[in-house]
Design a protein around this motif. Sequence first.
Motif, mmCIF file in Angstrom:
data_model
loop_
_atom_site.group_PDB
_atom_site.id
_atom_site.type_symbol
_atom_site.label_atom_id
_atom_site.label_comp_id
_atom_site.label_asym_id
_atom_site.label_seq_id
_atom_site.Cartn_x
_atom_site.Cartn_y
_atom_site.Cartn_z
ATOM 1 N N TRP A 25 -13.942 14.792 6.987
ATOM 2 C CA TRP A 25 -13.376 13.627 6.318
ATOM 3 C C TRP A 25 -13.775 13.584 4.850
ATOM 4 O O TRP A 25 -13.042 13.104 4.011
ATOM 5 N N TYR A 26 -15.007 14.114 4.504
ATOM 6 C CA TYR A 26 -15.405 14.113 3.105
ATOM 7 C C TYR A 26 -14.550 15.119 2.332
ATOM 8 O O TYR A 26 -14.111 14.857 1.220
ATOM 9 N N GLN A 184 -14.200 4.552 2.333
ATOM 10 C CA GLN A 184 -13.350 4.888 1.191
ATOM 11 C C GLN A 184 -12.204 5.797 1.638
ATOM 12 O O GLN A 184 -11.042 5.592 1.276
ATOM 13 N N HIS A 185 -12.544 6.775 2.463
ATOM 14 C CA HIS A 185 -11.520 7.693 2.991
ATOM 15 C C HIS A 185 -10.474 6.944 3.798
ATOM 16 O O HIS A 185 -9.270 7.110 3.609
ATOM 17 N N ASN A 186 -10.928 6.099 4.726
ATOM 18 C CA ASN A 186 -10.000 5.412 5.627
ATOM 19 C C ASN A 186 -9.038 4.513 4.867
ATOM 20 O O ASN A 186 -7.830 4.500 5.137
ATOM 21 N N LEU A 187 -9.547 3.732 3.918
ATOM 22 C CA LEU A 187 -8.693 2.784 3.198
ATOM 23 C C LEU A 187 -7.746 3.506 2.240
ATOM 24 O O LEU A 187 -6.608 3.071 2.040
ATOM 25 N N ARG A 309 -3.526 16.757 8.248
ATOM 26 C CA ARG A 309 -3.493 16.596 9.705
ATOM 27 C C ARG A 309 -2.509 17.549 10.366
ATOM 28 O O ARG A 309 -2.307 17.498 11.577
ATOM 29 N N GLY A 310 -1.911 18.433 9.582
ATOM 30 C CA GLY A 310 -0.970 19.390 10.144
ATOM 31 C C GLY A 310 0.394 18.766 10.388
ATOM 32 O O GLY A 310 0.515 17.535 10.471
ATOM 33 N N PRO A 311 1.436 19.575 10.509
ATOM 34 C CA PRO A 311 2.794 19.033 10.678
ATOM 35 C C PRO A 311 2.986 18.415 12.055
ATOM 36 O O PRO A 311 2.311 18.776 13.022
ATOM 37 N N VAL A 556 -4.936 8.448 13.131
ATOM 38 C CA VAL A 556 -4.809 9.524 12.141
ATOM 39 C C VAL A 556 -6.161 9.842 11.511
ATOM 40 O O VAL A 556 -6.509 11.006 11.294
ATOM 41 N N ALA A 557 -6.940 8.796 11.226
ATOM 42 C CA ALA A 557 -8.245 8.987 10.585
ATOM 43 C C ALA A 557 -9.312 9.459 11.566
ATOM 44 O O ALA A 557 -10.383 9.900 11.142
#
Length: 609
Positions: A25-26, A184-187, A309-311, A556-557
């Motif tokens: 995620w980072y 921060q990533h999620n938002l 996340r890939g197609p 998704v996250a």
Amino acid sequence: MSFCHGLRLLYSQLSLFSKELNRPWYRYVSNSLALSSEKRASDFNSFVARTNTCGELSSAHVGQEVTLCGWIQYQRQGLFLVLRDFQGLTQIIIPQDEAHSHVKKVLYDAPVESVVRVTGTVISRPPGQKNPRMPTGDIEVKVKTAEVLNSCKKLPFEIKDFIKKSEALRMQYRYLDLRSFQMQHNLRLRSQMVMKMREYLCNLHGFVDVETPTLFKRTPGGAKEFVVPSREPGRFYCLPQSPQQFKQLLMVGGLDRYFQVARCYRDEGSKPDRQPEFTQIDIEMSFVNQAGIQRLIEGLLQYSWPNERGPITTPFPSMSYAEALAEYGTDKPDTRFGMKRHLQKKDFESLKDSAKSQFNQEVLHLILKPDESLKSPLSKFLSEEQQSELIQALKVQADDVVLLAAGEHEKVCSVLGNMRLESANLLESRGLVLRDPTAFHFLWVVDFPLFLPKEENPAELESAHHPFTAPHPSDTSLIYSEPAKVRSQHYDLVLNGSEIGGGSIRIHNAELQRFVLETVLKEDPELLSHLLEALKCGAPPHGGIALGLDRLICLVAGAPSIRDVIAFPKSFKGRDLMSNAPDYITPEELEPYHIQVAWPASEAEANKN
């Protein structure tokens, strides 16, 4: 301590944090915010008192003078500090010479998490001291000037994602929890996906973004609504469960294609992983059928889906409600693993106990031995021929364990569906991966019943979803004679076993809508007189859908809870632990609304004291 020794010390002490920087995620944060050109960089640094962010500097910036603003993540013996902002980290060298003693004092005295602005020169890290796991690991900034913009007191927890914190503490100090890279990533992921959805709907397909009212009136059926008092005695507003009626009225008004990032409210009490206020991507179209809505949503998700996340492949598979219930025991099956009702031998006794304690349902086991004989309490009641037929019907293999239950169809299917998921939990707890967390399996579930028996009075019917759903074209005539047998034009979108969207083709005929309300559901049609009048005024055929944004982003996250993708969520009891809402108000403040609080006896006595 020598300068070089201090550098080695910092490098070793940052090794733990570097492991965190290597998390997927980072890397996603760094990649999604990476600046590919100077034009992109200006987007982040225009209008503000910095030249660069803490996550963008690289070897290409060596020799440049930069100004950075951020929070002190680490400070080591007055030699170095690590500065953090929304984009990343930059290592800062504190000058040791006498000429810059004031700079050293300012930064040395600043507590961790203080907000500072530094100006200095970008230099390369010495050989052997670069950090490949850090996006800015090739460089550091040698400070010339520094200013503490705001000092920080001792915090209730460290702003590091690898530090364990209770969810209650995180929610109480949400403004601190938001500083973490994970939040921060999620938002930012949420923001990016919503912007892509707007682009797809408005720019590519002509949808109109319309804001609908928050203060409305009670809607028959559905979840309980929050009540808002007015200054008129005995009259109350209700917060809408969804913009359902408004978006249908927009179709009557000829808007043709509507969407909204809508705030919705449901007073559902203490339910885990639910929120009393939530967000949905709300959509309605005129002159559309079920297939049209489904293709629109597939295209919308494909367009807004993060590359990392890939197609995703379209069209999504589809399954009827009856098939989902019969095969998986639920109307939102997780199709990432193929086990339906087949269980491995170990743990089946605990599953049987669980079925009894949770659902009051007796479950019998059946084991197929390697010699193809059955081991089951049923064996003594079945002939060899019947046992052979049962084995063929269940498609069992040697050492398979099957749980069998008898009773009302939907209840039994539901119990076995829960056993399927519980068995997956047990197997995964022992290291067997059944549900790939990186896989995304979408599924349309269609042909739901239009009505269901009321739980408190099975002789009466209630809407399976809401009273505005149109009957299946093949079943329209049954609505006047056998409404319990009518299928609906409702459709749910399921992702990895979670419902992320639901919609339907609507009733656009006023007489049919009145019949459903008055005769089938026994509701007062006057509550919806405005809608019934509108349907008489040339309402076009229309349909729509709502995607649950919180749930979608959570999946998704890869977040453990929807509360991790909402900036300021409520607890599972519906409380805001940060501001302590809901809160009491005085009788004087209640007086203009002509209402009084009827206190429970214990609280009334406590208030008196």
